[in-house]
Design a protein around this motif. Structure first.
Motif, mmCIF file in Angstrom:
data_model
loop_
_atom_site.group_PDB
_atom_site.id
_atom_site.type_symbol
_atom_site.label_atom_id
_atom_site.label_comp_id
_atom_site.label_asym_id
_atom_site.label_seq_id
_atom_site.Cartn_x
_atom_site.Cartn_y
_atom_site.Cartn_z
ATOM 1 N N ASN A 229 37.954 53.696 40.626
ATOM 2 C CA ASN A 229 37.795 52.389 39.996
ATOM 3 C C ASN A 229 39.006 51.497 40.254
ATOM 4 O O ASN A 229 38.883 50.289 40.394
ATOM 5 C CB ASN A 229 37.567 52.544 38.500
ATOM 6 N N ILE A 232 39.076 49.448 43.699
ATOM 7 C CA ILE A 232 38.296 48.206 43.814
ATOM 8 C C ILE A 232 39.122 47.035 43.280
ATOM 9 O O ILE A 232 39.142 45.956 43.875
ATOM 10 C CB ILE A 232 36.961 48.339 43.067
ATOM 11 N N ALA A 236 40.690 43.606 45.255
ATOM 12 C CA ALA A 236 40.698 42.219 44.787
ATOM 13 C C ALA A 236 42.117 41.660 44.822
ATOM 14 O O ALA A 236 42.343 40.514 45.232
ATOM 15 C CB ALA A 236 40.113 42.137 43.383
ATOM 16 N N GLU A 269 37.250 40.519 25.877
ATOM 17 C CA GLU A 269 35.978 40.775 26.554
ATOM 18 C C GLU A 269 36.099 40.603 28.061
ATOM 19 O O GLU A 269 35.393 41.227 28.837
ATOM 20 C CB GLU A 269 34.876 39.844 26.026
ATOM 21 N N ASN A 272 38.517 43.153 31.812
ATOM 22 C CA ASN A 272 38.292 43.929 33.036
ATOM 23 C C ASN A 272 37.620 43.142 34.158
ATOM 24 O O ASN A 272 37.342 43.691 35.219
ATOM 25 C CB ASN A 272 37.578 45.253 32.761
ATOM 26 N N ILE A 273 37.326 41.856 33.930
ATOM 27 C CA ILE A 273 36.807 41.080 35.060
ATOM 28 C C ILE A 273 37.757 39.963 35.474
ATOM 29 O O ILE A 273 37.526 39.286 36.466
ATOM 30 C CB ILE A 273 35.406 40.480 34.782
ATOM 31 N N PHE A 276 38.834 39.795 39.073
ATOM 32 C CA PHE A 276 37.765 39.408 40.000
ATOM 33 C C PHE A 276 37.499 37.908 39.918
ATOM 34 O O PHE A 276 37.213 37.254 40.924
ATOM 35 C CB PHE A 276 36.495 40.197 39.697
ATOM 36 N N VAL A 277 37.601 37.364 38.694
ATOM 37 C CA VAL A 277 37.398 35.920 38.538
ATOM 38 C C VAL A 277 38.495 35.160 39.284
ATOM 39 O O VAL A 277 38.221 34.193 40.005
ATOM 40 C CB VAL A 277 37.391 35.542 37.037
ATOM 41 N N MET A 279 40.118 36.228 41.795
ATOM 42 C CA MET A 279 39.833 36.379 43.222
ATOM 43 C C MET A 279 38.826 35.329 43.691
ATOM 44 O O MET A 279 39.028 34.678 44.718
ATOM 45 C CB MET A 279 39.293 37.780 43.510
#
Lengths: 295, 332
Positions: A229, A232, A236, A269, A272-273, A276-277, A279
């Protein structure tokens, strides 16, 4: 209690520290990826697996061989580096002339095979690895308690990052490496053993991942899936930083780790993203990445 | 993906005089086999195989015919499975409407992800799609409608067009077979259209395609959305076949699986992904009862494929003497 933006100072500092620690691992891993990509033009998907191997090597050295943390910190990267060198010599080196995508696919398969094997023998659950006795306990910084081991992780990874940067930018070996990145054929014509250089580079990158794995063992638990995990997220990070520069990879790693930590405080919330956002935003505004050169 | 890969053998082999009819007979025989297969094999297994074959074919549309390696196709497959399952179960939609929603949802996802990912090429494209699909995975983990770790369970299959009861396994099988064949026909039509030709030219030489005046990124995005929509079709089917949608469908391992199917069968061949999906699904079925982890085998097969036969099984057959005698041609 002191409040900053409606958040207790202690919580803020605590998450900042967690962010800095995650950032240390992002930096170490993206540094290794960048070094390997720079010379081999291979995206090393097995990087997460090699990180996991480092942690497992430390654990097995301790439980089977009775080797303590400090020796494991040196031995584990050497073992994993040697393993990586064998893989590079026997298999990966056959793929250099092909489309770089095949290198990605090969190392992806390698990662699956390694992780599957460890899962088969050691199960999916995590195993604890105690921090060395010299680094237990915590110091009171006045505004928060800093666990000594966590402070050590940040310092050790920073030191290794800087050492790698010096190795590549300031030494003769580094000069060969950089020259071979620009024009491998010409460098070979000058009598430098480029295939050996490639093997060493892959081993170095894998060794860095293993070093990060040993550092991580007392912080997270040692488990076969600890790398998959993470890798990944590191991809990014690498896309955000752009793989052109070593320093860029390091800075982006720490930066995104801290941003992630802060997100945990203000908007859990999305924690964990958030990378990626970022990126996605960077790709829209500056497709080459923050430190990338090519358009 | 092409360009630097193996050269196509140039020595000519006389094509068999009846090559065309032999191929036609082979194709019809395969079709007939699919029609009678549920008499001999477990229908759920066959349906799973067809759904994954369609998924891999959709993926191949992008990798094989456009040269873009997406490491995030699980998002479209699993996303569509969620959309279909939710629409059918919570809103009481008919199965065909549910699948249509899955396809549209996957296409919309593909439009967003594709628009971001095509800003970089080659290896970066793969990493970006992987990261974006992981983002979607975390979204699915937290969004209430997916029911987190539990997934959407006991999805009703319903009645097709309000007439055919899909709870009957045979009805369901022929419905899946029908959708599979339609999907394949769409892919075949798409690949052989002028649009598909331009995609191939981009795969072969992007710079030249640009200099010929084609808006390369628009074509890439078109192919990406098309591939995502078809992957969504497969995902929607999957939700109805197994009657559930879970996080497994959106996880990165699923993206890896579909790459393996395509690679093993043969990148850039119409038949390859179907053969590859058949092999991988059979392998999973075979190993499901043992405690030996599938990932070890999957990983090793990946490594062997990349090292030894990059054309894949079907590609190698097409390139072999017999394959070329029958007039087959690996599209590379």
């Amino acid at each position: 209690m002191t409040m900053i933006f409606g958040v207790p100072l202690q919580a803020l500092m605590g998450q900042l520290l967690v962010g800095l620690i995650n950032g240390s691992f992002y930096a170490l891993l993206s540094l290794g990826l960048a070094i390997i990509f720079g010379l081999l033009r291979v995206i090393n998907f097995a990087h997460g697996a090699q990180y996991m191997l480092g942690a497992f090597a430390a654990l097995l050295l301790l439980t089977v061989g009775g080797v303590n943390y400090w020796f494991a910190l040196i031995l584990a990267p050497l073992i994993v580096g040697l393993f990586a060198a064998v893989i590079e010599r026997t298999m990966l080196s056959r793929l250099y002339k092909l489309d770089p995508l095949y290198g990605l696919l090969f190392t992806f398969g390698l990662a699956l095979a390694i992780e599957g094997t460890f899962r088969y023998f050691y199960g999916a659950s995590g195993k604890p690895y105690a921090p060395p006795p010299q680094l237990t306990g915590a110091v009171n910084l006045g505004f928060m308690f800093l666990p000594v081991y966590r402070g050590w992780v940040v310092i050790a990874s920073l030191a290794v990052c800087i050492a790698s940067w010096v190795l590549i930018e300031k030494t003769k070996l580094g000069a060969y490496l950089r020259a071979a990145t620009e024009n491998p054929v010409l460098v070979q014509a000058f009598g430098v053993n480029v295939p050996l250089l490639l093997t060493l580079t892959y081993a170095l990158g894998a060794g860095l991942a293993a070093f990060a794995g040993v550092l991580a063992a007392p912080v997270y638990q040692v488990s076969p899936l600890m790398g998959s995990n993470l890798i990944i997220i590191v991809f990014a990070v690498v896309v955000v930083g752009g793989m052109g520069s070593i320093l860029g990879a390091i800075v982006t790693g720490y930066l995104l780790g801290v941003v992630e930590g802060l997100t945990k405080v203000f908007y859990p919330e999305a924690s964990n993203i958030v990378i990626f956002v970022i990126m996605a935003i960077v790709l829209i505004l500056r497709p080459a990445g923050l430190f990338g050169k090519e358009a | 993906m092409a360009g630097k890969s193996e050269p196509i053998p140039t020595d000519t082999v006389a094509v068999h005089p009846q090559a065309r009819s032999i191929r036609l007979v082979l194709g019809l025989a395969m079709l007939a086999a699919l029609f009678i297969a549920p008499q001999f094999l477990y229908p759920i297994f066959l349906m799973k195989l067809l759904a994954f074959a369609l998924f891999a074919s959709a993926f191949n549309l992008l990798l094989g015919y456009t040269g873009l390696l997406s490491f995030g196709h699980a998002a479209f497959f699993g996303g569509a499975a969620y959309f279909t399952a939710h629409a059918v179960k919570e809103w009481g939609w008919s199965p065909e409407a549910g699948i249509l929603l899955g396809v549209l949802g996957a296409a919309a996802l593909g439009l967003v992800m594709g628009a971001i990912a095509i800003r970089r090429q080659g290896i970066y494209f793969a990493m970006i799609t992987l990261a974006l699909s992981q983002m979607f995975f975390f979204f699915c983990l937290q969004a209430p409608f997916t029911h987190g770790e539990d997934g959407i369970q006991s999805v009703p299959r319903g009645h097709l067009f309000g007439l055919v009861d899909l709870n009957d396994t045979m009805n369901m099988y022929y419905f899946v077979l029908g959708v599979f064949l339609i999907g394949l026909l769409v892919i075949w039509r798409f690949v052989n259209s002028p649009f598909g030709m331009i995609l191939k030219s981009i795969r072969e030489n992007e710079q030249r395609a640009i200099s010929l005046g084609y808006s390369v990124s628009r074509y890439k995005l078109g192919a990406f959305v098309m591939s995502a929509a078809l992957a969504g079709l497969a995902g929607g089917l999957k939700a109805l076949i197994f009657q559930f949608a879970t996080l497994t469908d959106v996880a990165w391992q699923m993206s890896g699986e579909v790459i393996l199917m395509t690679l093993l069968g043969g990148i850039g061949t119409l038949l390859g992904p179907i053969v590859g999906a058949g092999l991988v699904v059979s392998l999973q079925n075979y190993l499901a009862t043992s405690d030996f982890p599938v990932t070890i085998i999957t990983g090793l097969v990946f490594m062997v494929c990349v090292l030894l036969f990059r054309r894949g099984l079907v590609g190698e057959f097409f390139a072999s003497g017999l394959g070329r005698k029958l007039g087959f041609r690996a599209d590379k």
